[in-house]
Design a protein around this motif. Structure first.
Motif, PDB file in Angstrom:
ATOM      1  N   THR A  31      45.198  63.896  41.732  1.00 31.79           N
ATOM      2  CA  THR A  31      43.809  64.313  41.545  1.00 31.79           C
ATOM      3  C   THR A  31      43.062  63.277  40.708  1.00 31.79           C
ATOM      4  O   THR A  31      43.623  62.669  39.801  1.00 31.79           O
ATOM      5  CB  THR A  31      43.731  65.675  40.839  1.00 31.79           C
ATOM      6  OG1 THR A  31      44.391  65.595  39.567  1.00 31.79           O
ATOM      7  CG2 THR A  31      44.402  66.753  41.673  1.00 31.79           C
ATOM      8  N   LEU A  32      41.798  63.093  41.024  1.00 32.88           N
ATOM      9  CA  LEU A  32      40.900  62.168  40.320  1.00 32.88           C
ATOM     10  C   LEU A  32      41.569  60.809  40.091  1.00 32.88           C
ATOM     11  O   LEU A  32      41.824  60.410  38.953  1.00 32.88           O
ATOM     12  CB  LEU A  32      40.451  62.763  38.983  1.00 32.88           C
ATOM     13  CG  LEU A  32      39.232  62.081  38.327  1.00 32.88           C
ATOM     14  CD1 LEU A  32      38.007  62.206  39.195  1.00 32.88           C
ATOM     15  CD2 LEU A  32      38.970  62.673  36.954  1.00 32.88           C
ATOM     16  N   PRO A  33      41.863  60.074  41.168  1.00 30.50           N
ATOM     17  CA  PRO A  33      42.479  58.746  41.000  1.00 30.50           C
ATOM     18  C   PRO A  33      41.602  57.833  40.148  1.00 30.50           C
ATOM     19  O   PRO A  33      40.382  57.937  40.135  1.00 30.50           O
ATOM     20  CB  PRO A  33      42.577  58.221  42.444  1.00 30.50           C
ATOM     21  CG  PRO A  33      42.484  59.436  43.307  1.00 30.50           C
ATOM     22  CD  PRO A  33      41.605  60.397  42.578  1.00 30.50           C
ATOM     23  N   LEU A  34      42.254  56.909  39.454  1.00 25.29           N
ATOM     24  CA  LEU A  34      41.550  56.010  38.549  1.00 25.29           C
ATOM     25  C   LEU A  34      40.523  55.163  39.299  1.00 25.29           C
ATOM     26  O   LEU A  34      39.409  54.965  38.822  1.00 25.29           O
ATOM     27  CB  LEU A  34      42.563  55.096  37.839  1.00 25.29           C
ATOM     28  CG  LEU A  34      42.035  54.328  36.623  1.00 25.29           C
ATOM     29  CD1 LEU A  34      41.659  55.276  35.504  1.00 25.29           C
ATOM     30  CD2 LEU A  34      43.080  53.326  36.139  1.00 25.29           C
ATOM     31  N   ARG A  35      40.897  54.678  40.483  1.00 21.19           N
ATOM     32  CA  ARG A  35      39.982  53.822  41.246  1.00 21.19           C
ATOM     33  C   ARG A  35      38.737  54.585  41.689  1.00 21.19           C
ATOM     34  O   ARG A  35      37.650  54.017  41.768  1.00 21.19           O
ATOM     35  CB  ARG A  35      40.697  53.231  42.457  1.00 21.19           C
ATOM     36  CG  ARG A  35      41.121  54.246  43.500  1.00 21.19           C
ATOM     37  CD  ARG A  35      41.846  53.616  44.667  1.00 21.19           C
ATOM     38  NE  ARG A  35      42.158  54.590  45.699  1.00 21.19           N
ATOM     39  CZ  ARG A  35      43.195  55.397  45.678  1.00 21.19           C
ATOM     40  NH1 ARG A  35      44.039  55.349  44.645  1.00 21.19           N
ATOM     41  NH2 ARG A  35      43.408  56.256  46.657  1.00 21.19           N
ATOM     42  N   VAL A  36      38.900  55.875  41.964  1.00 20.15           N
ATOM     43  CA  VAL A  36      37.759  56.688  42.393  1.00 20.15           C
ATOM     44  C   VAL A  36      36.788  56.892  41.229  1.00 20.15           C
ATOM     45  O   VAL A  36      35.577  56.729  41.377  1.00 20.15           O
ATOM     46  CB  VAL A  36      38.245  58.049  42.939  1.00 20.15           C
ATOM     47  CG1 VAL A  36      37.056  58.977  43.207  1.00 20.15           C
ATOM     48  CG2 VAL A  36      39.056  57.856  44.209  1.00 20.15           C
ATOM     49  N   GLU A  37      37.331  57.227  40.062  1.00 20.56           N
ATOM     50  CA  GLU A  37      36.472  57.436  38.891  1.00 20.56           C
ATOM     51  C   GLU A  37      35.818  56.133  38.460  1.00 20.56           C
ATOM     52  O   GLU A  37      34.647  56.106  38.075  1.00 20.56           O
ATOM     53  CB  GLU A  37      37.297  58.018  37.742  1.00 20.56           C
ATOM     54  CG  GLU A  37      36.517  58.254  36.457  1.00 20.56           C
ATOM     55  CD  GLU A  37      35.395  59.266  36.593  1.00 20.56           C
ATOM     56  OE1 GLU A  37      34.497  59.254  35.729  1.00 20.56           O
ATOM     57  OE2 GLU A  37      35.394  60.058  37.562  1.00 20.56           O
ATOM     58  N   LEU A  38      36.563  55.018  38.541  1.00 19.91           N
ATOM     59  CA  LEU A  38      36.005  53.717  38.168  1.00 19.91           C
ATOM     60  C   LEU A  38      34.868  53.332  39.103  1.00 19.91           C
ATOM     61  O   LEU A  38      33.800  52.885  38.656  1.00 19.91           O
ATOM     62  CB  LEU A  38      37.100  52.651  38.192  1.00 19.91           C
ATOM     63  CG  LEU A  38      36.669  51.227  37.807  1.00 19.91           C
ATOM     64  CD1 LEU A  38      36.095  51.205  36.399  1.00 19.91           C
ATOM     65  CD2 LEU A  38      37.837  50.269  37.926  1.00 19.91           C
ATOM     66  N   ALA A  39      35.084  53.507  40.408  1.00 20.73           N
ATOM     67  CA  ALA A  39      34.032  53.184  41.381  1.00 20.73           C
ATOM     68  C   ALA A  39      32.815  54.081  41.169  1.00 20.73           C
ATOM     69  O   ALA A  39      31.665  53.633  41.283  1.00 20.73           O
ATOM     70  CB  ALA A  39      34.572  53.350  42.796  1.00 20.73           C
TER      71      ALA A  39
END
Length: 297
Positions: A31-39
Motif C-alpha cells: 500500500t502507498l508505494p514510495l514512488r507513488v507518493e513521491l510522484a
C-alpha cells in the motif's frame, strides 16, 4: 436412467480472509508505494516552486554581489570573502540559508505531510484503502526527507556551479585567512552540507509532530519555524551560559569548523547528537499521537 453429470466450476476465493485476518491478495507492504507518493508530491505546485526557488537563489545572490559595491573584500565574515572563489560563494550561500530558509523548506515538506491530507478531507479515505497508519506516516516522512535532502543538495550544488563559473576554482578562504585547496574545499563543503541535513532533522521531527496534531498545514509549518526563531533568539542571551548548549539551534553553524586546516569536530558531533535526539523524541511523539488520534477528516 443414468444420473447426469454436474460440471464443477472453481471460483476465486474473493473476500476469503487470510491467517492474519486480511482479505486474500491484500498486503500492507504494497500500500502507498514510495514512488507513488513521491510522484504525487513532485506534481504539487508547492514542491516545484520550492525547488525552483532553491535553484534560483544562488543566481539572485550573484546578481546582488555584482550589482552592489564590493568594498569589503578581505573582511572577517562569510559575506566579506564570498567572492574570493567559487567555493567561498557556495559556503556563503549555505551559511546565509541555514538559519531560516532551509528551516522553512524542511518544515514545509514535513509539516505538510499529514496536515494537508486532513485539510483536503482525504486522510480518512487513505486509511480506509486500507493503508496502515504507521506505514502511511512512514512513507510520507520518507518522501519529505527525500525532498528536503534534494532541496539542500540543489541549493549547494547550484551555488557551487554558479560560483565556479563566475569566480573560478580558487582556494577556499576562511574568515581567519586560512586557505584550503579546491579538492579539500569541495570535501569540506560536502561535509558541511551533510551536517546541515543532520542538524535540520530536529525541525523535521518537530514539523511532523505538529502535522499530526492539526488540520492546517500552515499551522504545522509556521509552528516549527516559530520555535526555531525563538530558539535562535534565546541563544543570543549570553547570561544563560552553558544552558544554551541544550537549545536545538545552538550548533546550527558548527560546520564552520571545517573551514580550517586543523578541524575540531567536537562541536559538530555534539550538534549532531543534539539534533538527532530532538528528532527522535518528536518522531516518537508523532507516531504515538497519530496511532491514537481519531481521524475525522
Amino acid at each position: 436412467m443414468a444420473k447426469p453429470e454436474t460440471a464443477l466450476v472453481r471460483t476465486p476465493k474473493l473476500g476469503v480472509p487470510q491467517a492474519d485476518g486480511a482479505v486474500e491478495g491484500y498486503s500492507a507492504k504494497r500500500t502507498l508505494p514510495l514512488r507513488v507518493e513521491l510522484a504525487r508530491q513532485l506534481r504539487r505546485a508547492r514542491t516545484r516552486l520550492t525547488l525552483a526557488f532553491l535553484v534560483l537563489l544562488p543566481l539572485l545572490l550573484l546578481a546582488a554581489f555584482e550589482l552592489g559595491e564590493d568594498d569589503s573584500r578581505g573582511g572577517r565574515t562569510f559575506a566579506d570573502v564570498a567572492t574570493a572563489s567559487g567555493l567561498n560563494f557556495a559556503v556563503f550561500t549555505l551559511f546565509a540559508s541555514t538559519g531560516f530558509l532551509l528551516v522553512v523548506v524542511v518544515a514545509l515538506f514535513f509539516g505538510d505531510t499529514v496536515a494537508s491530507e486532513a485539510s483536503w478531507s482525504s486522510l480518512k479515505y487513505l486509511l480506509a484503502a486500507p493503508v496502515p497508519r504507521m506505514r502511511l506516516l512512514r512513507q510520507k516522512a520518507k518522501v519529505a526527507a527525500l525532498l528536503s535532502a534534494l532541496g539542500i543538495v540543489l541549493l549547494v550544488g547550484v551555488a557551487l556551479a554558479v560560483g565556479v563559473f563566475w569566480f573560478g576554482t580558487g582556494d577556499l578562504i576562511s574568515t581567519t585567512g586560512e586557505a584550503l585547496t579546491f579538492p579539500r574545499g569541495v570535501l569540506s563543503l560536502a561535509l558541511a552540507t551533510l551536517y546541515v541535513g543532520i542538524h535540520l532533522s530536529w525541525i523535521a521531527g518537530l514539523a511532523l509532530f505538529l502535522s499530526v496534531n492539526t488540520d492546517a498545514p500552515l499551522g504545522a509549518v509556521g509552528g516549527a519555524v516559530l520555535i526555531s526563531i525563538l530558539s535562535e533568539i534565546i541563544d543570543q542571551i549570553s547570561a544563560l551560559g552553558d544552558l544554551r548548549n541544550y537549545l536545538p539551534t545552538h550548533f546550527s553553524t558548527a560546520y564552520s569548523d571545517l573551514l580550517s586546516e586543523d578541524v575540531d569536530p567536537s562541536s559538530m558531533i555534539t550538534g549532531s547528537f543534539s539534533a538527532v535526539s530532538y528528532a527522535a523524541v518528536f518522531t516518537v511523539l508523532a507516531l504515538w499521537r497519530f496511532n491514537h488520534k481519531d481521524i475525522t477528516s
